[in-house]
Scaffold this motif. Structure first.
Motif, PDB file in Angstrom:
ATOM      1  N   GLY A   4      -8.516   0.420 -30.436  1.00 16.86           N
ATOM      2  CA  GLY A   4      -8.722   1.717 -29.801  1.00 16.86           C
ATOM      3  C   GLY A   4      -8.679   1.612 -28.290  1.00 16.86           C
ATOM      4  N   LEU A   5      -9.300   0.562 -27.751  1.00 17.62           N
ATOM      5  CA  LEU A   5      -9.280   0.374 -26.300  1.00 17.62           C
ATOM      6  C   LEU A   5      -7.873   0.060 -25.812  1.00 17.62           C
ATOM      7  CD1 LEU A   5     -12.574  -1.619 -25.709  1.00 17.62           C
ATOM      8  CD2 LEU A   5     -12.091   0.750 -25.126  1.00 17.62           C
ATOM      9  N   ASP A   6      -7.145  -0.768 -26.574  1.00 16.66           N
ATOM     10  CA  ASP A   6      -5.760  -1.067 -26.193  1.00 16.66           C
ATOM     11  C   ASP A   6      -4.920   0.205 -26.176  1.00 16.66           C
ATOM     12  OD1 ASP A   6      -6.379  -3.729 -25.972  1.00 16.66           O
ATOM     13  OD2 ASP A   6      -5.546  -4.295 -27.920  1.00 16.66           O
ATOM     14  N   GLN A   7      -5.146   1.060 -27.160  1.00 16.26           N
ATOM     15  CA  GLN A   7      -4.403   2.316 -27.229  1.00 16.26           C
ATOM     16  C   GLN A   7      -4.763   3.223 -26.046  1.00 16.26           C
ATOM     17  OE1 GLN A   7      -5.180   4.569 -30.792  1.00 16.26           O
ATOM     18  NE2 GLN A   7      -3.009   4.930 -31.081  1.00 16.26           N
ATOM     19  N   ILE A   8      -6.037   3.249 -25.702  1.00 19.02           N
ATOM     20  CA  ILE A   8      -6.461   4.071 -24.559  1.00 19.02           C
ATOM     21  C   ILE A   8      -5.847   3.539 -23.277  1.00 19.02           C
ATOM     22  CG2 ILE A   8      -8.464   4.658 -23.132  1.00 19.02           C
ATOM     23  CD1 ILE A   8     -10.073   4.821 -25.740  1.00 19.02           C
ATOM     24  N   LEU A   9      -5.844   2.220 -23.096  1.00 18.84           N
ATOM     25  CA  LEU A   9      -5.261   1.624 -21.892  1.00 18.84           C
ATOM     26  C   LEU A   9      -3.752   1.893 -21.812  1.00 18.84           C
ATOM     27  CD1 LEU A   9      -7.181  -1.761 -21.729  1.00 18.84           C
ATOM     28  CD2 LEU A   9      -7.457   0.217 -20.248  1.00 18.84           C
ATOM     29  N   ALA A  10      -3.057   1.787 -22.952  1.00 17.26           N
ATOM     30  CA  ALA A  10      -1.617   2.053 -22.962  1.00 17.26           C
ATOM     31  C   ALA A  10      -1.339   3.512 -22.605  1.00 17.26           C
ATOM     32  CB  ALA A  10      -1.031   1.711 -24.329  1.00 17.26           C
ATOM     33  N   THR A  11      -2.124   4.420 -23.147  1.00 13.37           N
ATOM     34  CA  THR A  11      -1.940   5.835 -22.852  1.00 13.37           C
ATOM     35  C   THR A  11      -2.239   6.127 -21.380  1.00 13.37           C
ATOM     36  OG1 THR A  11      -2.580   6.374 -25.114  1.00 13.37           O
ATOM     37  CG2 THR A  11      -2.637   8.160 -23.532  1.00 13.37           C
ATOM     38  N   THR A  12      -3.295   5.508 -20.869  1.00 10.59           N
ATOM     39  CA  THR A  12      -3.636   5.700 -19.456  1.00 10.59           C
ATOM     40  C   THR A  12      -2.516   5.205 -18.552  1.00 10.59           C
ATOM     41  OG1 THR A  12      -5.963   5.414 -20.015  1.00 10.59           O
ATOM     42  CG2 THR A  12      -5.371   5.193 -17.694  1.00 10.59           C
ATOM     43  N   SER A  13      -1.959   4.036 -18.892  1.00 10.37           N
ATOM     44  CA  SER A  13      -0.857   3.484 -18.105  1.00 10.37           C
ATOM     45  C   SER A  13       0.357   4.420 -18.140  1.00 10.37           C
ATOM     46  CB  SER A  13      -0.484   2.111 -18.640  1.00 10.37           C
ATOM     47  OG  SER A  13       0.664   1.629 -18.012  1.00 10.37           O
ATOM     48  N   ALA A  14       0.663   4.940 -19.332  1.00  7.18           N
ATOM     49  CA  ALA A  14       1.790   5.850 -19.454  1.00  7.18           C
ATOM     50  C   ALA A  14       1.560   7.123 -18.636  1.00  7.18           C
ATOM     51  CB  ALA A  14       2.031   6.193 -20.926  1.00  7.18           C
ATOM     52  N   LEU A  15       0.333   7.625 -18.638  1.00  4.40           N
ATOM     53  CA  LEU A  15       0.033   8.837 -17.867  1.00  4.40           C
ATOM     54  C   LEU A  15       0.126   8.577 -16.362  1.00  4.40           C
ATOM     55  CD1 LEU A  15      -2.898  10.365 -19.930  1.00  4.40           C
ATOM     56  CD2 LEU A  15      -0.564  11.211 -19.760  1.00  4.40           C
ATOM     57  N   GLN A  16      -0.313   7.394 -15.924  1.00  6.32           N
ATOM     58  CA  GLN A  16      -0.195   7.046 -14.503  1.00  6.32           C
ATOM     59  C   GLN A  16       1.274   6.961 -14.090  1.00  6.32           C
ATOM     60  OE1 GLN A  16      -2.472   3.434 -14.213  1.00  6.32           O
ATOM     61  NE2 GLN A  16      -4.382   4.512 -13.761  1.00  6.32           N
ATOM     62  N   GLN A  17       2.087   6.352 -14.958  1.00  9.45           N
ATOM     63  CA  GLN A  17       3.521   6.281 -14.660  1.00  9.45           C
ATOM     64  C   GLN A  17       4.122   7.678 -14.614  1.00  9.45           C
ATOM     65  OE1 GLN A  17       5.589   3.690 -17.372  1.00  9.45           O
ATOM     66  NE2 GLN A  17       4.233   1.950 -16.939  1.00  9.45           N
ATOM     67  N   THR A  18       3.672   8.535 -15.510  1.00  3.59           N
ATOM     68  CA  THR A  18       4.179   9.907 -15.541  1.00  3.59           C
ATOM     69  C   THR A  18       3.855  10.632 -14.235  1.00  3.59           C
ATOM     70  OG1 THR A  18       3.878   9.993 -17.933  1.00  3.59           O
ATOM     71  CG2 THR A  18       4.079  12.094 -16.813  1.00  3.59           C
ATOM     72  N   LEU A  19       2.626  10.474 -13.763  1.00  2.00           N
ATOM     73  CA  LEU A  19       2.252  11.119 -12.506  1.00  2.00           C
ATOM     74  C   LEU A  19       3.059  10.581 -11.326  1.00  2.00           C
ATOM     75  CD1 LEU A  19      -1.622  11.337 -12.942  1.00  2.00           C
ATOM     76  CD2 LEU A  19       0.023  13.211 -13.033  1.00  2.00           C
ATOM     77  N   ALA A  20       3.266   9.270 -11.285  1.00  2.00           N
ATOM     78  CA  ALA A  20       4.051   8.683 -10.196  1.00  2.00           C
ATOM     79  C   ALA A  20       5.499   9.182 -10.240  1.00  2.00           C
ATOM     80  CB  ALA A  20       4.007   7.158 -10.283  1.00  2.00           C
ATOM     81  N   LEU A  21       6.063   9.232 -11.446  1.00  2.00           N
ATOM     82  CA  LEU A  21       7.442   9.724 -11.578  1.00  2.00           C
ATOM     83  C   LEU A  21       7.534  11.202 -11.221  1.00  2.00           C
ATOM     84  CD1 LEU A  21       8.509   7.875 -14.828  1.00  2.00           C
ATOM     85  CD2 LEU A  21       9.424   7.499 -12.551  1.00  2.00           C
ATOM     86  N   LYS A  22       6.502  11.971 -11.568  1.00  2.00           N
ATOM     87  CA  LYS A  22       6.507  13.395 -11.231  1.00  2.00           C
ATOM     88  C   LYS A  22       6.514  13.591  -9.713  1.00  2.00           C
ATOM     89  CE  LYS A  22       3.834  17.588 -11.787  1.00  2.00           C
ATOM     90  NZ  LYS A  22       2.539  18.156 -12.106  1.00  2.00           N
ATOM     91  N   LYS A  23       5.713  12.793  -9.011  1.00  6.42           N
ATOM     92  CA  LYS A  23       5.702  12.875  -7.543  1.00  6.42           C
ATOM     93  C   LYS A  23       7.063  12.498  -6.966  1.00  6.42           C
ATOM     94  CE  LYS A  23       0.787  11.988  -6.868  1.00  6.42           C
ATOM     95  NZ  LYS A  23      -0.225  11.046  -6.366  1.00  6.42           N
ATOM     96  N   GLN A  24       7.682  11.472  -7.560  1.00  3.90           N
ATOM     97  CA  GLN A  24       9.000  11.036  -7.085  1.00  3.90           C
ATOM     98  C   GLN A  24      10.040  12.135  -7.303  1.00  3.90           C
ATOM     99  OE1 GLN A  24      10.440   7.512  -9.013  1.00  3.90           O
ATOM    100  NE2 GLN A  24      12.294   7.401  -7.785  1.00  3.90           N
ATOM    101  N   ASN A  34       4.105  11.084 -27.556  1.00  2.00           N
ATOM    102  CA  ASN A  34       4.135  11.967 -28.729  1.00  2.00           C
ATOM    103  C   ASN A  34       4.115  11.178 -30.030  1.00  2.00           C
ATOM    104  OD1 ASN A  34       4.110  14.266 -27.192  1.00  2.00           O
ATOM    105  ND2 ASN A  34       6.326  14.499 -27.200  1.00  2.00           N
ATOM    106  N   GLN A  35       4.604   9.940 -30.010  1.00  2.00           N
ATOM    107  CA  GLN A  35       4.639   9.134 -31.234  1.00  2.00           C
ATOM    108  C   GLN A  35       3.271   8.579 -31.577  1.00  2.00           C
ATOM    109  OE1 GLN A  35       7.591   6.167 -30.582  1.00  2.00           O
ATOM    110  NE2 GLN A  35       9.296   7.552 -30.922  1.00  2.00           N
ATOM    111  N   LYS A  36       2.375   8.416 -30.618  1.00  2.00           N
ATOM    112  CA  LYS A  36       1.038   7.856 -30.879  1.00  2.00           C
ATOM    113  C   LYS A  36       0.222   8.899 -31.619  1.00  2.00           C
ATOM    114  CE  LYS A  36       1.116   4.152 -28.078  1.00  2.00           C
ATOM    115  NZ  LYS A  36       0.597   2.886 -28.162  1.00  2.00           N
ATOM    116  N   PRO A  37      -0.485   8.468 -32.711  1.00  2.00           N
ATOM    117  CA  PRO A  37      -1.327   9.428 -33.442  1.00  2.00           C
ATOM    118  C   PRO A  37      -2.591   9.751 -32.704  1.00  2.00           C
ATOM    119  CG  PRO A  37      -1.360   7.260 -34.534  1.00  2.00           C
ATOM    120  CD  PRO A  37      -0.423   7.175 -33.359  1.00  2.00           C
TER     121      PRO A  37
END
Length: 147
Positions: A91-111, A144-147
């Motif tokens: 569960g923690l690994d999944q939370i960390l992966a999701t957090t990382s993906a969201l951070q990348q999303t925010l950085a890409l959105k700014k770019q 979207n693929q993560k349950p």
């Protein structure tokens, strides 16, 4: 506004007690029949219990025996067992992966916003914009693929 309901129920009355009162006749009758059969046929009772124990012993060492896995440590059964053992870590690994993906999303959105704010895009800017949009699409599919 709200009407208060008062219950005058006896605290000694419980569901188990009420069921016992209701079905006591049937349980008593069944108990008397079983006691009578056991008192009349003690030898058959002992033989039947012994046969049940022997049958259980034979079945547990033959039919219901699980073969031990001699395969390497990466068998699907062991992986499933490890997954059951450490659900918190997963569960923690999944939370960390999701957090990382969201951070990348925010950085890409700014770019992307910075590139779209430019009045004229150079070919390098267009390539960067296309890469950023593709990566955003990949991250969205991944989230979207993560349950």
């Amino acid at each position: 506004m709200f009407k208060r309901i008062h219950s005058n129920r006896d605290p000694g009355d419980t569901l188990g007690g009420e069921l016992k009162k209701e079905f006591a006749v049937y349980f008593g009758k069944a108990g008397r029949i079983i006691r009578k059969l056991l008192e009349q046929n003690p030898r058959y009772t002992l033989i039947g219990m012994s046969l049940c124990i022997l049958l259980s012993l034979v079945l547990s060492f033959t039919l219901f025996r699980q073969p031990q896995a001699t395969a390497p440590a990466t068998t699907p059964a062991k992986a499933a067992a490890e997954k059951q053992i450490a659900p918190v870590r997963d569960g923690l690994d999944q939370i960390l992966a999701t957090t990382s993906a969201l951070q990348q999303t925010l950085a890409l959105k700014k770019q992307v916003e910075a590139l779209l704010a430019k009045p004229v895009l150079t070919p390098a800017d267009s390539a960067d914009l296309e890469k950023a949009l593709d990566r955003l699409n990949q991250l969205q599919n991944h989230l979207n693929q993560k349950p």
